[in-house]
Design a protein around this motif. Structure first.
Motif, PDB file in Angstrom:
ATOM      1  N   GLY A 166      26.380  44.583  53.471  1.00 46.44           N
ATOM      2  CA  GLY A 166      27.264  43.449  53.220  1.00 46.44           C
ATOM      3  C   GLY A 166      28.309  43.778  52.175  1.00 46.44           C
ATOM      4  N   ALA A 167      27.822  44.131  50.977  1.00 52.19           N
ATOM      5  CA  ALA A 167      28.726  44.478  49.875  1.00 52.19           C
ATOM      6  C   ALA A 167      29.562  45.705  50.242  1.00 52.19           C
ATOM      7  CB  ALA A 167      27.926  44.731  48.608  1.00 52.19           C
ATOM      8  N   GLN A 168      28.924  46.608  50.972  1.00 55.69           N
ATOM      9  CA  GLN A 168      29.591  47.866  51.334  1.00 55.69           C
ATOM     10  C   GLN A 168      30.785  47.623  52.272  1.00 55.69           C
ATOM     11  OE1 GLN A 168      26.513  50.463  52.731  1.00 55.69           O
ATOM     12  NE2 GLN A 168      27.870  52.248  52.754  1.00 55.69           N
ATOM     13  N   LEU A 169      30.602  46.751  53.254  1.00 55.47           N
ATOM     14  CA  LEU A 169      31.708  46.484  54.189  1.00 55.47           C
ATOM     15  C   LEU A 169      32.827  45.721  53.489  1.00 55.47           C
ATOM     16  CD1 LEU A 169      32.824  46.850  57.021  1.00 55.47           C
ATOM     17  CD2 LEU A 169      31.759  44.684  57.666  1.00 55.47           C
ATOM     18  N   VAL A 170      32.459  44.783  52.613  1.00 58.39           N
ATOM     19  CA  VAL A 170      33.488  44.052  51.865  1.00 58.39           C
ATOM     20  C   VAL A 170      34.306  45.028  51.021  1.00 58.39           C
ATOM     21  CG1 VAL A 170      33.882  42.378  50.012  1.00 58.39           C
ATOM     22  CG2 VAL A 170      32.332  41.806  51.889  1.00 58.39           C
ATOM     23  N   SER A 171      33.647  45.953  50.344  1.00 61.19           N
ATOM     24  CA  SER A 171      34.422  46.853  49.483  1.00 61.19           C
ATOM     25  C   SER A 171      35.211  47.868  50.318  1.00 61.19           C
ATOM     26  CB  SER A 171      33.543  47.505  48.414  1.00 61.19           C
ATOM     27  OG  SER A 171      32.946  48.665  48.888  1.00 61.19           O
ATOM     28  N   LEU A 172      34.706  48.211  51.493  1.00 63.88           N
ATOM     29  CA  LEU A 172      35.483  49.066  52.410  1.00 63.88           C
ATOM     30  C   LEU A 172      36.787  48.348  52.810  1.00 63.88           C
ATOM     31  CD1 LEU A 172      33.942  50.876  55.531  1.00 63.88           C
ATOM     32  CD2 LEU A 172      36.206  49.870  55.610  1.00 63.88           C
ATOM     33  N   ILE A 173      36.663  47.043  53.097  1.00 64.12           N
ATOM     34  CA  ILE A 173      37.841  46.253  53.501  1.00 64.12           C
ATOM     35  C   ILE A 173      38.828  46.129  52.340  1.00 64.12           C
ATOM     36  CG2 ILE A 173      38.594  43.908  54.129  1.00 64.12           C
ATOM     37  CD1 ILE A 173      36.091  43.770  55.958  1.00 64.12           C
ATOM     38  N   VAL A 174      38.297  45.843  51.149  1.00 62.10           N
ATOM     39  CA  VAL A 174      39.151  45.735  49.965  1.00 62.10           C
ATOM     40  C   VAL A 174      39.919  47.045  49.752  1.00 62.10           C
ATOM     41  CG1 VAL A 174      39.115  45.627  47.437  1.00 62.10           C
ATOM     42  CG2 VAL A 174      37.796  43.970  48.780  1.00 62.10           C
ATOM     43  N   GLU A 175      39.193  48.147  49.807  1.00 65.39           N
ATOM     44  CA  GLU A 175      39.757  49.437  49.428  1.00 65.39           C
ATOM     45  C   GLU A 175      40.689  50.027  50.491  1.00 65.39           C
ATOM     46  OE1 GLU A 175      40.430  51.522  46.359  1.00 65.39           O
ATOM     47  OE2 GLU A 175      38.804  50.037  46.286  1.00 65.39           O
ATOM     48  N   HIS A 176      40.367  49.881  51.753  1.00 66.75           N
ATOM     49  CA  HIS A 176      41.038  50.675  52.788  1.00 66.75           C
ATOM     50  C   HIS A 176      41.897  49.898  53.780  1.00 66.75           C
ATOM     51  CE1 HIS A 176      39.063  54.322  51.454  1.00 66.75           C
ATOM     52  NE2 HIS A 176      37.923  53.642  51.408  1.00 66.75           N
ATOM     53  N   THR A 177      41.679  48.594  53.941  1.00 64.25           N
ATOM     54  CA  THR A 177      42.508  47.871  54.913  1.00 64.25           C
ATOM     55  C   THR A 177      43.854  47.521  54.285  1.00 64.25           C
ATOM     56  OG1 THR A 177      41.745  45.637  54.327  1.00 64.25           O
ATOM     57  CG2 THR A 177      40.453  46.844  55.974  1.00 64.25           C
ATOM     58  N   HIS A 178      44.838  47.267  55.159  1.00 65.50           N
ATOM     59  CA  HIS A 178      46.168  46.939  54.655  1.00 65.50           C
ATOM     60  C   HIS A 178      46.710  45.693  55.334  1.00 65.50           C
ATOM     61  CE1 HIS A 178      49.975  47.630  52.697  1.00 65.50           C
ATOM     62  NE2 HIS A 178      50.522  47.186  53.816  1.00 65.50           N
ATOM     63  N   THR A 179      47.206  44.748  54.537  1.00 63.53           N
ATOM     64  CA  THR A 179      47.718  43.488  55.065  1.00 63.53           C
ATOM     65  C   THR A 179      49.156  43.208  54.635  1.00 63.53           C
ATOM     66  OG1 THR A 179      45.449  42.659  54.841  1.00 63.53           O
ATOM     67  CG2 THR A 179      47.122  41.033  55.335  1.00 63.53           C
ATOM     68  N   CYS A 180      49.540  43.702  53.465  1.00 63.38           N
ATOM     69  CA  CYS A 180      50.822  43.367  52.826  1.00 63.38           C
ATOM     70  C   CYS A 180      52.036  43.663  53.719  1.00 63.38           C
ATOM     71  CB  CYS A 180      50.946  44.154  51.521  1.00 63.38           C
ATOM     72  SG  CYS A 180      52.524  43.958  50.690  1.00 63.38           S
ATOM     73  N   TYR A 181      52.914  42.664  53.870  1.00 56.85           N
ATOM     74  CA  TYR A 181      54.136  42.828  54.661  1.00 56.85           C
ATOM     75  C   TYR A 181      55.100  43.840  54.044  1.00 56.85           C
ATOM     76  CZ  TYR A 181      53.228  38.700  57.626  1.00 56.85           C
ATOM     77  OH  TYR A 181      52.722  37.815  58.524  1.00 56.85           O
ATOM     78  N   MET A 182      55.000  44.018  52.714  1.00 52.53           N
ATOM     79  CA  MET A 182      55.949  44.892  52.039  1.00 52.53           C
ATOM     80  C   MET A 182      55.481  46.361  52.026  1.00 52.53           C
ATOM     81  SD  MET A 182      57.929  42.479  51.556  1.00 52.53           S
ATOM     82  CE  MET A 182      59.270  43.368  50.779  1.00 52.53           C
ATOM     83  N   GLY A 183      54.307  46.608  52.566  1.00 44.99           N
ATOM     84  CA  GLY A 183      53.805  47.983  52.613  1.00 44.99           C
ATOM     85  C   GLY A 183      53.389  48.527  51.258  1.00 44.99           C
ATOM     86  N   ASP A 184      53.092  47.627  50.323  1.00 43.54           N
ATOM     87  CA  ASP A 184      52.783  48.036  48.957  1.00 43.54           C
ATOM     88  C   ASP A 184      51.344  48.546  48.824  1.00 43.54           C
ATOM     89  OD1 ASP A 184      51.966  47.973  46.216  1.00 43.54           O
ATOM     90  OD2 ASP A 184      53.640  46.643  45.754  1.00 43.54           O
ATOM     91  N   ARG A 185      51.198  49.814  48.411  1.00 39.85           N
ATOM     92  CA  ARG A 185      49.865  50.368  48.156  1.00 39.85           C
ATOM     93  C   ARG A 185      49.739  50.784  46.691  1.00 39.85           C
ATOM     94  NH1 ARG A 185      45.984  49.120  51.480  1.00 39.85           N
ATOM     95  NH2 ARG A 185      44.751  50.952  50.960  1.00 39.85           N
ATOM     96  N   THR A 186      50.609  50.262  45.841  1.00 40.24           N
ATOM     97  CA  THR A 186      50.568  50.695  44.437  1.00 40.24           C
ATOM     98  C   THR A 186      49.878  49.666  43.546  1.00 40.24           C
ATOM     99  OG1 THR A 186      52.784  49.783  44.106  1.00 40.24           O
ATOM    100  CG2 THR A 186      52.642  52.130  44.602  1.00 40.24           C
ATOM    101  N   HIS A 187      49.940  48.392  43.921  1.00 37.77           N
ATOM    102  CA  HIS A 187      49.304  47.365  43.100  1.00 37.77           C
ATOM    103  C   HIS A 187      47.911  47.037  43.627  1.00 37.77           C
ATOM    104  CE1 HIS A 187      53.659  46.792  42.375  1.00 37.77           C
ATOM    105  NE2 HIS A 187      53.251  46.573  41.132  1.00 37.77           N
ATOM    106  N   ARG A 188      46.897  47.277  42.765  1.00 38.57           N
ATOM    107  CA  ARG A 188      45.516  47.031  43.166  1.00 38.57           C
ATOM    108  C   ARG A 188      45.051  45.716  42.554  1.00 38.57           C
ATOM    109  NH1 ARG A 188      40.475  46.361  44.013  1.00 38.57           N
ATOM    110  NH2 ARG A 188      39.073  48.075  44.493  1.00 38.57           N
ATOM    111  N   HIS A 189      44.587  44.792  43.399  1.00 38.56           N
ATOM    112  CA  HIS A 189      44.006  43.518  42.960  1.00 38.56           C
ATOM    113  C   HIS A 189      42.524  43.529  43.321  1.00 38.56           C
ATOM    114  CE1 HIS A 189      48.302  42.203  43.114  1.00 38.56           C
ATOM    115  NE2 HIS A 189      48.300  42.995  44.169  1.00 38.56           N
TER     116      HIS A 189
END
Ligand code: ZN
Length: 243
Positions: free
Chosen positions: A196-219
């Motif tokens: 459970g925790a593992q898939l959530v952190s995989l999604i946080v870390e590796h998926t991309h949603t931002c329209y601006m293509g930003d991979r520099t700001h980590r939330h």
């Protein structure tokens, strides 16, 4: 794990590498014995999305070996032609904004109809019975080609037109972004104890949603500019899920 449909064993997931389609991928890997993935390259302004999806597939194989062996071929179809029929902020260098129609200017009329038709043709050729897609009516955007009725009409049209029963499955249709985080957690948990925790952190870390293509700001909810509508939606969903 027992497949849910004894008749439907194989699925094709429309997989863009975002939070939603990664959750759909986990859903398919939970339900089906063989799962293939598909994305469309329509000269998105940001190739980061296409990179992200390969990262996610890689991580799923490594972190979820019980799913990894079900994961089959990954397909990427060139849809550059979309740029010839539409001017949107996804395919041109335009700022994101809402239009008079009430739809965001990321809207390409009928784009999802085209996606599903091509997915069905591929599914036919690959012997896959189910198309899984992360479309959702509870989203802010309200794209008419992502609505439940459209999906049902497409399922019938494609099944008739190809003379083969095809299911269009939409696991996210009636849930919001907070519930999508929860769903990912639940699906990961079904795979293995820490999943459970593992898939959530995989999604946080590796998926991309931002329209601006930003991979520099980590939330805490992942990478992105934090202010575009896609980031806002993802951040708000995360905040509500955490609460
Ligand atoms: Zn953003």
């Amino acid at each position: 794990m027992q497949a849910r449909h004894p008749i439907h064993r194989n699925a094709l997931v429309l997989f863009s590498g975002g939070q939603d389609s990664t959750t759909c991928l986990a859903h398919a890997l939970t339900q089906y014995e063989r799962v293939e993935t598909l994305a469309f390259d329509y000269r998105q302004r940001h190739v980061v999305e296409l990179d992200a999806r390969l990262q996610v597939l890689d991580q799923v194989r490594t972190q979820f070996p019980e799913w990894g062996h079900k994961l089959g071929e990954d397909h990427l179809l060139d849809l550059g032609v979309l740029g010839q029929v539409s001017e949107t902020s996804l395919t041109r260098d335009m700022a994101f904004q809402m239009e008079a129609s009430g739809l965001p200017n990321t809207f390409v009329p009928g784009r999802n109809l085209l996606f599903l038709t091509l997915a069905a043709a591929l599914a036919y050729r690959r012997g896959l019975d189910v198309i899984v897609t992360g479309v959702c009516e509870t989203d802010f955007s309200g794209y008419p080609d992502c609505r439940d009725d459209t999906m049902k009409a497409m399922q019938i049209a494609l099944s008739l037109g190809m003379d083969r029963r095809l299911l269009i499955e939409t696991p996210l249709m009636w849930i919001d972004k907070a519930q999508t985080w929860q769903l990912a957690h639940d699906l990961g948990q079904k795979a293995h104890a820490e999943g459970g925790a593992q898939l959530v952190s995989l999604i946080v870390e590796h998926t991309h949603t931002c329209y601006m293509g930003d991979r520099t700001h980590r939330h805490d909810w992942g990478y992105g500019c934090g202010t575009c509508p896609a980031c806002e939606l993802r951040a708000q969903g995360w905040a509500r899920w955490q609460a």
